[in-house]
Design an enzyme around this catalytic site. Structure first.
Site, PDB file in Angstrom:
ATOM      1  N   HIS A 103       0.861  -1.190   0.000  1.00 43.70           N
ATOM      2  CA  HIS A 103       0.000   0.000   0.000  1.00 43.70           C
ATOM      3  C   HIS A 103       0.888   1.227   0.000  1.00 43.70           C
ATOM      4  CE1 HIS A 103      -3.344   2.661   0.799  1.00 43.70           C
ATOM      5  NE2 HIS A 103      -2.538   3.286   1.643  1.00 43.70           N
ATOM      6  N   ASP A 153     -15.647   1.986   6.301  1.00 40.24           N
ATOM      7  CA  ASP A 153     -14.642   2.974   5.906  1.00 40.24           C
ATOM      8  C   ASP A 153     -15.214   3.931   4.871  1.00 40.24           C
ATOM      9  OD1 ASP A 153     -11.996   4.196   5.678  1.00 40.24           O
ATOM     10  OD2 ASP A 153     -12.049   3.349   3.667  1.00 40.24           O
ATOM     11  N   ARG A 174     -15.694  12.038   7.385  1.00 43.07           N
ATOM     12  CA  ARG A 174     -14.446  12.727   7.794  1.00 43.07           C
ATOM     13  C   ARG A 174     -14.129  13.852   6.815  1.00 43.07           C
ATOM     14  NH1 ARG A 174     -10.349   8.187   7.376  1.00 43.07           N
ATOM     15  NH2 ARG A 174      -8.839   9.827   7.705  1.00 43.07           N
ATOM     16  N   SER A 208      -8.447   3.362   8.554  1.00 45.23           N
ATOM     17  CA  SER A 208      -9.042   3.382   7.211  1.00 45.23           C
ATOM     18  C   SER A 208      -8.217   2.540   6.244  1.00 45.23           C
ATOM     19  CB  SER A 208      -9.128   4.845   6.748  1.00 45.23           C
ATOM     20  OG  SER A 208      -9.382   4.935   5.383  1.00 45.23           O
ATOM     21  N   LYS A 267      -9.123  -1.852   5.007  1.00 42.16           N
ATOM     22  CA  LYS A 267      -9.280  -2.306   3.625  1.00 42.16           C
ATOM     23  C   LYS A 267      -8.217  -3.349   3.261  1.00 42.16           C
ATOM     24  CE  LYS A 267      -9.261   2.031   2.558  1.00 42.16           C
ATOM     25  NZ  LYS A 267      -9.403   3.441   2.219  1.00 42.16           N
TER      26      LYS A 267
END
Ligand code: URA
Length: 449
Positions: free
Chosen positions: A88, A167, A174, A189, A193
């Protein structure tokens, strides 16, 4: 998921407001109640702001991640052989690393199940880039995702509705309540995922600098440490590389242009900075995937996957499985037929060398050009982008071409030109571009890579 509808949400908000901590069960109730629509936006907004201002403990952060993760489907890929590893990135300008990286790693025998996002604001998204390949589909059900991973060891899709639905809802809230830039929420968050994908280990690319989500290096370090700590609480070995995103990564930004640059990397070419980051992350993924226990050997395996052509073959296989045109990859000039171009020239008073190219301004130019989005429902022009013809440290004559804009239509060039010109700064002395790899965080230690 644990859930007690009799819990008084106001009590939870008051406790958080006054600096107290919530239990795992209370956090689960809040997240689940909100996801299914039993708790209204205004109460969750108040909770978000209270937590933002008063902070959250590690226990609360883990509970939040767990509740968000379990708000949807958590995939189990244990019947597919091999340690599944994903990467990620916190995102940046010109960050197309996932595209060459995933097939390189898969070609070395480590399965890569990758669920990615779209671009928003100045940062691009892997899905938009992949979709610029004609016919390529990022929509796949979970059965298809599992089958493709089992068949070819590589799948790259978009988030399905049943992965971490909390999320999606909480991020939207948010976004409109000024509570995005808070590390516990960002960590929950991202990890909710990633952990739902069915991975065994995770590699993170946490970026800092003008084009990154975290502009200050110290903030990126804190985020990296938090992400690794929380991810490992879920039993997933996690490593983070800290990388510099002050200037665009590689020479191309925009969706199709970034596919072209990814192909260059898969052909053993491509700009040095992009290759450096891709190979460093590939080596980490191969280590996490148990392919070897030595980073140098892992890097050699990754290089061999490229030079042997196996990584490119694997990429084409994935493109073909997901409905994309392999011919467009082999004949990129045909894909670009009809594209409008505009050269941007150095100002007449430009000094001899490019000193810096501000990544954030290039990212903003991409949004103006239609390569990126202002709002998440905005469409993107798959062919729009910029090719940087000069980069940091390179000599440039006054009035010489420094960048080329491309787009399906020429009507959005004007604002982008001024942003690209503003992004470039010049100097009479050459500045050597440094390494993009700032640091590495693993096993609780920072260690220069
Ligand atoms: N990326 C995410 O997925 N979530 C955040 O909160 C921030 C960046």
């Amino acid at each position: 998921m644990q859930y007690d509808p009799s819990i008084n949400i106001i009590d939870l908000i008051l406790r958080k407001r006054d600096g107290g901590a919530l239990t795992e069960f209370e956090i689960a109730t809040l997240v689940y109640g909100y996801t299914v629509g039993h708790i209204p936006d205004y109460q969750v907004s108040a909770f978000l702001m209270a937590a933002f201002l008063k902070g959250m403990s590690d226990e609360e952060m883990v509970a939040l991640t767990d509740a968000m993760l379990n708000s949807g489907r958590v995939l189990d890929l244990s019947d597919i052989p091999g340690r599944k590893v994903d990467k990620h990135s916190t995102g940046g300008v010109g960050d197309k690393v996932s595209i060459p990286l995933a097939p390189i790693v898969a070609a070395c025998g480590v399965p890569v199940p990758m669920i990615s996002g779209r671009g928003l604001g100045h940062t691009g998204g892997t899905l938009d880039k992949l979709e610029s390949i004609p016919g390529f589909s990022v929509d796949m059900d979970i059965a298809g995702y599992r089958k493709q991973l089992a068949d070819i060891g590589l799948v790259m899709i978009g988030q399905t509705d049943d992965i971490a639905p909390a999320d999606r809802k909480m991020y939207a809230l948010r976004d409109v309540t000024g509570t995005v830039e808070f590390v516990p929420f960002i960590a929950a968050s991202i990890l909710s995922k990633k952990l739902a994908e069915g991975i065994d280990a995770l590699v993170l690319d946490v970026k800092h600098g003008s084009g990154a989500f975290m502009q200050r290096e110290s903030d990126a370090r804190f985020l990296a440490e938090t992400l690794v700590r929380v991810s490992e609480k879920f039993g997933k070995p996690t490593v983070a590389l800290l990388t510099d995103m002050d200037q665009p990564l590689g020479c191309y930004a925009g969706n199709w242009p970034e596919i072209e640059e990814s192909l260059e990397v898969l052909q053993g070419e491509g700009p040095a900075d992009l290759v450096e980051v891709t190979m460093a992350l590939a080596a980490e993924m191969l280590l996490s995937g148990g392919r070897t226990d030595n980073l140098d050997e892992a890097r050699a395996l990754a290089i061999d996957a490229v030079t042997s052509g196996r990584a490119m073959d694997r990429f084409e296989q994935m493109v073909s499985h997901q409905g994309g045109s392999v011919s467009s990859l082999r004949h990129p000039a045909v894909r670009k037929e009809g594209v409008q171009e505009l050269l941007i020239h150095a100002p007449s008073d430009a000094a001899d060398y490019v000193a810096r190219i501000d990544a954030r301004l290039v990212g903003r130019a991409m949004v103006e050009l239609g390569a990126g989005r202002r709002k998440k429902e905005d469409p993107v022009d798959p062919l729009a982008g910029v090719r940087l013809l000069k980069r940091q440290g390179e000599r440039v004559a006054a009035g010489a071409p420094i960048a080329r804009l491309e787009a399906s239509t020429a009507d959005r060039f004007d604002t982008s030109v001024s942003l690209i010109l503003e992004a470039f700064s010049f100097s009479p002395e050459a500045t050597e571009p440094g390494s993009r790899l700032t640091d590495r965080y693993a096993n609780g230690l920072w260690m220069n890579p």
